[in-house]
Structures are given as C-alpha cells and as structure tokens.
Design a protein around this motif. Structure first.
Motif, PDB file in Angstrom:
ATOM      1  N   LYS A   1       0.840  -1.202   0.000  1.00 23.82           N
ATOM      2  CA  LYS A   1       0.000   0.000   0.000  1.00 23.82           C
ATOM      3  C   LYS A   1       0.877   1.255   0.000  1.00 23.82           C
ATOM      4  O   LYS A   1       0.636   2.188  -0.751  1.00 23.82           O
ATOM      5  CB  LYS A   1      -0.912  -0.007   1.225  1.00 23.82           C
ATOM      6  CG  LYS A   1      -1.907   1.116   1.254  1.00 23.82           C
ATOM      7  CD  LYS A   1      -2.824   0.995   2.447  1.00 23.82           C
ATOM      8  CE  LYS A   1      -3.823   2.136   2.485  1.00 23.82           C
ATOM      9  NZ  LYS A   1      -4.702   2.049   3.657  1.00 23.82           N
ATOM     10  N   ARG A   2       1.912   1.249   0.838  1.00 26.65           N
ATOM     11  CA  ARG A   2       2.822   2.403   0.874  1.00 26.65           C
ATOM     12  C   ARG A   2       3.533   2.579  -0.462  1.00 26.65           C
ATOM     13  O   ARG A   2       3.688   3.693  -0.952  1.00 26.65           O
ATOM     14  CB  ARG A   2       3.842   2.237   1.995  1.00 26.65           C
ATOM     15  CG  ARG A   2       3.309   2.685   3.333  1.00 26.65           C
ATOM     16  CD  ARG A   2       4.375   2.683   4.390  1.00 26.65           C
ATOM     17  NE  ARG A   2       4.112   1.519   5.232  1.00 26.65           N
ATOM     18  CZ  ARG A   2       4.983   0.582   5.551  1.00 26.65           C
ATOM     19  NH1 ARG A   2       6.223   0.665   5.143  1.00 26.65           N
ATOM     20  NH2 ARG A   2       4.656  -0.438   6.297  1.00 26.65           N
ATOM     21  N   ASP A   3       3.971   1.462  -1.055  1.00 22.56           N
ATOM     22  CA  ASP A   3       4.651   1.537  -2.349  1.00 22.56           C
ATOM     23  C   ASP A   3       3.733   2.080  -3.431  1.00 22.56           C
ATOM     24  O   ASP A   3       4.129   2.942  -4.220  1.00 22.56           O
ATOM     25  CB  ASP A   3       5.165   0.159  -2.768  1.00 22.56           C
ATOM     26  CG  ASP A   3       6.336  -0.308  -1.935  1.00 22.56           C
ATOM     27  OD1 ASP A   3       6.952   0.540  -1.243  1.00 22.56           O
ATOM     28  OD2 ASP A   3       6.638  -1.519  -1.973  1.00 22.56           O
TER      29      ASP A   3
ATOM     30  N   GLU B   1       1.720   9.041  -6.062  1.00 25.50           N
ATOM     31  CA  GLU B   1       2.064  10.431  -5.765  1.00 25.50           C
ATOM     32  C   GLU B   1       3.120  10.950  -6.720  1.00 25.50           C
ATOM     33  O   GLU B   1       3.086  12.105  -7.131  1.00 25.50           O
ATOM     34  CB  GLU B   1       2.552  10.556  -4.326  1.00 25.50           C
ATOM     35  CG  GLU B   1       1.453  10.419  -3.303  1.00 25.50           C
ATOM     36  CD  GLU B   1       1.976  10.452  -1.877  1.00 25.50           C
ATOM     37  OE1 GLU B   1       3.201  10.612  -1.687  1.00 25.50           O
ATOM     38  OE2 GLU B   1       1.168  10.318  -0.964  1.00 25.50           O
ATOM     39  N   SER B   2       4.061  10.084  -7.094  1.00 23.73           N
ATOM     40  CA  SER B   2       5.117  10.537  -8.003  1.00 23.73           C
ATOM     41  C   SER B   2       4.595  10.718  -9.421  1.00 23.73           C
ATOM     42  O   SER B   2       5.112  11.528 -10.173  1.00 23.73           O
ATOM     43  CB  SER B   2       6.288   9.555  -7.990  1.00 23.73           C
ATOM     44  OG  SER B   2       5.874   8.305  -8.492  1.00 23.73           O
ATOM     45  N   THR B   3       3.563   9.940  -9.816  1.00 22.79           N
ATOM     46  CA  THR B   3       3.036  10.070 -11.167  1.00 22.79           C
ATOM     47  C   THR B   3       1.923  11.089 -11.273  1.00 22.79           C
ATOM     48  O   THR B   3       1.645  11.586 -12.356  1.00 22.79           O
ATOM     49  CB  THR B   3       2.495   8.721 -11.684  1.00 22.79           C
ATOM     50  OG1 THR B   3       1.475   8.271 -10.807  1.00 22.79           O
ATOM     51  CG2 THR B   3       3.598   7.692 -11.787  1.00 22.79           C
ATOM     52  N   MET B   4       1.262  11.407 -10.158  1.00 22.59           N
ATOM     53  CA  MET B   4       0.148  12.351 -10.176  1.00 22.59           C
ATOM     54  C   MET B   4       0.686  13.782 -10.194  1.00 22.59           C
ATOM     55  O   MET B   4       1.627  14.107  -9.468  1.00 22.59           O
ATOM     56  CB  MET B   4      -0.735  12.179  -8.933  1.00 22.59           C
ATOM     57  CG  MET B   4      -1.432  10.839  -8.851  1.00 22.59           C
ATOM     58  SD  MET B   4      -2.713  10.642 -10.048  1.00 22.59           S
ATOM     59  CE  MET B   4      -3.946  11.682  -9.337  1.00 22.59           C
ATOM     60  N   PRO B   5       0.089  14.653 -11.006  1.00 27.60           N
ATOM     61  CA  PRO B   5       0.511  16.051 -11.003  1.00 27.60           C
ATOM     62  C   PRO B   5       0.020  16.761  -9.736  1.00 27.60           C
ATOM     63  O   PRO B   5      -0.894  16.298  -9.058  1.00 27.60           O
ATOM     64  CB  PRO B   5      -0.172  16.628 -12.241  1.00 27.60           C
ATOM     65  CG  PRO B   5      -1.343  15.749 -12.474  1.00 27.60           C
ATOM     66  CD  PRO B   5      -0.946  14.383 -11.981  1.00 27.60           C
ATOM     67  N   LYS B   6       0.644  17.852  -9.422  1.00 22.82           N
ATOM     68  CA  LYS B   6       0.256  18.630  -8.248  1.00 22.82           C
ATOM     69  C   LYS B   6      -1.140  19.208  -8.453  1.00 22.82           C
ATOM     70  O   LYS B   6      -1.470  19.661  -9.541  1.00 22.82           O
ATOM     71  CB  LYS B   6       1.245  19.785  -8.014  1.00 22.82           C
ATOM     72  CG  LYS B   6       2.665  19.326  -7.767  1.00 22.82           C
ATOM     73  CD  LYS B   6       2.790  18.760  -6.402  1.00 22.82           C
ATOM     74  CE  LYS B   6       4.244  18.343  -6.169  1.00 22.82           C
ATOM     75  NZ  LYS B   6       4.421  17.566  -5.032  1.00 22.82           N
ATOM     76  N   PRO B   7      -1.976  19.201  -7.404  1.00 22.56           N
ATOM     77  CA  PRO B   7      -3.332  19.729  -7.564  1.00 22.56           C
ATOM     78  C   PRO B   7      -3.313  21.242  -7.754  1.00 22.56           C
ATOM     79  O   PRO B   7      -2.476  21.951  -7.195  1.00 22.56           O
ATOM     80  CB  PRO B   7      -4.025  19.353  -6.257  1.00 22.56           C
ATOM     81  CG  PRO B   7      -2.918  19.150  -5.288  1.00 22.56           C
ATOM     82  CD  PRO B   7      -1.737  18.675  -6.070  1.00 22.56           C
TER      83      PRO B   7
ATOM     84  N   ASN C   1      -5.442  10.336 -15.696  1.00 23.66           N
ATOM     85  CA  ASN C   1      -4.070   9.958 -15.361  1.00 23.66           C
ATOM     86  C   ASN C   1      -3.949   8.452 -15.182  1.00 23.66           C
ATOM     87  O   ASN C   1      -2.963   7.851 -15.599  1.00 23.66           O
ATOM     88  CB  ASN C   1      -3.602  10.676 -14.094  1.00 23.66           C
ATOM     89  CG  ASN C   1      -3.340  12.140 -14.337  1.00 23.66           C
ATOM     90  OD1 ASN C   1      -3.101  12.555 -15.465  1.00 23.66           O
ATOM     91  ND2 ASN C   1      -3.378  12.924 -13.283  1.00 23.66           N
ATOM     92  N   VAL C   2      -4.934   7.839 -14.548  1.00 22.51           N
ATOM     93  CA  VAL C   2      -4.897   6.393 -14.352  1.00 22.51           C
ATOM     94  C   VAL C   2      -5.016   5.677 -15.692  1.00 22.51           C
ATOM     95  O   VAL C   2      -4.369   4.666 -15.932  1.00 22.51           O
ATOM     96  CB  VAL C   2      -6.020   5.947 -13.380  1.00 22.51           C
ATOM     97  CG1 VAL C   2      -6.154   4.448 -13.353  1.00 22.51           C
ATOM     98  CG2 VAL C   2      -5.757   6.481 -11.990  1.00 22.51           C
ATOM     99  N   ASP C   3      -5.835   6.203 -16.586  1.00 21.00           N
ATOM    100  CA  ASP C   3      -6.009   5.582 -17.890  1.00 21.00           C
ATOM    101  C   ASP C   3      -4.748   5.665 -18.746  1.00 21.00           C
ATOM    102  O   ASP C   3      -4.512   4.809 -19.593  1.00 21.00           O
ATOM    103  CB  ASP C   3      -7.172   6.225 -18.648  1.00 21.00           C
ATOM    104  CG  ASP C   3      -8.516   5.889 -18.024  1.00 21.00           C
ATOM    105  OD1 ASP C   3      -8.582   4.883 -17.291  1.00 21.00           O
ATOM    106  OD2 ASP C   3      -9.476   6.641 -18.262  1.00 21.00           O
ATOM    107  N   THR C   4      -3.939   6.670 -18.537  1.00 23.94           N
ATOM    108  CA  THR C   4      -2.747   6.843 -19.362  1.00 23.94           C
ATOM    109  C   THR C   4      -1.510   6.185 -18.765  1.00 23.94           C
ATOM    110  O   THR C   4      -0.447   6.258 -19.370  1.00 23.94           O
ATOM    111  CB  THR C   4      -2.454   8.344 -19.564  1.00 23.94           C
ATOM    112  OG1 THR C   4      -2.263   8.955 -18.292  1.00 23.94           O
ATOM    113  CG2 THR C   4      -3.581   9.017 -20.316  1.00 23.94           C
ATOM    114  N   LEU C   5      -1.624   5.541 -17.616  1.00 26.26           N
ATOM    115  CA  LEU C   5      -0.473   4.872 -17.017  1.00 26.26           C
ATOM    116  C   LEU C   5      -0.049   3.675 -17.862  1.00 26.26           C
ATOM    117  O   LEU C   5      -0.886   2.905 -18.323  1.00 26.26           O
ATOM    118  CB  LEU C   5      -0.800   4.383 -15.604  1.00 26.26           C
ATOM    119  CG  LEU C   5      -0.862   5.426 -14.506  1.00 26.26           C
ATOM    120  CD1 LEU C   5      -1.285   4.765 -13.199  1.00 26.26           C
ATOM    121  CD2 LEU C   5       0.457   6.115 -14.330  1.00 26.26           C
TER     122      LEU C   5
END
Length: 108
Positions: free
Chosen positions: A43-45, A51-57, A73-77
């Motif tokens: 879960k932590r990983d 967090e590293s792939t998500m852009p800043k809000p 963002n999830v769809d483009t991973l």
C-alpha cells in the motif's frame, strides 16, 4: 561487547511489548502478521508511486474536475504486466480468466 548486549536487551524488550509477553504463537497468527505487513508495504509503495506520477493539484479547481483528471491519469499509465498482476492480487481480484486462486479458495 556491551553494545551488543544492550542491543539484544532492547530488541527483547520491544518484542515483549509488541507480543504482550507471549512466547508461543500459532503458525496462522505468524502468517497473518506477515501478510498484513506485506499488504501495508504494498500500500505504501503504490501510494508513493501514485504520488510521483500524479501532477500537483491546482488551487481553486472543483472536486469533480479533480476526479476527472485522476481518471485520465490512471487511464494513461503504462504499467508492466507484473505490476498490474501484483496490484490486482493485492486487491484480491482475479488476474486470469479461469481458475484464479484466492486466499479463501478457488474462483470459477
């Protein structure tokens, strides 16, 4: 040598505090603790990867637009197959089409 003795005493003290002074454990309890520990690490990983792939809000954006951005963002991973399998198993979801085994038994 004194340092080693102090370290051993500290570890014994920590272990007795964690276990409540118990000295005998069931194998199922040990396995369950190990599984919980692995799930917490996963879960932590996964949170740190997200967090590293998500852009800043952006400030001032509505919550619905934030949710839409997250979905995009999830769809483009682009995750490797092993990572997808690991995450699906972490969520206790079937990975293969037939006969995926869960902890509780067979899934048809």
């Amino acid at each position: 040598m004194d340092i080693v003795k102090k370290e051993l005493l500290m570890k014994r003290k920590n272990l007795s505090e964690e276990t409540g002074g118990r000295k005998v454990f069931k194998r199922s309890e040990i396995k369950q603790k190990r599984i919980l520990k692995l799930r917490e690490e996963d879960k932590r990983d996964s949170e740190s990867k997200l967090e590293s792939t998500m852009p800043k809000p952006e400030f001032g954006a509505s919550s619905s637009s934030k949710a839409n951005k997250r979905r995009k963002n999830v769809d483009t991973l682009n995750l490797p197959k092993e990572e997808v399998i690991r995450q699906l198993r972490f969520l206790k979801q079937p990975v293969t089409l037939f006969r995926e085994v869960r902890m509780t038994g067979w899934i048809d």
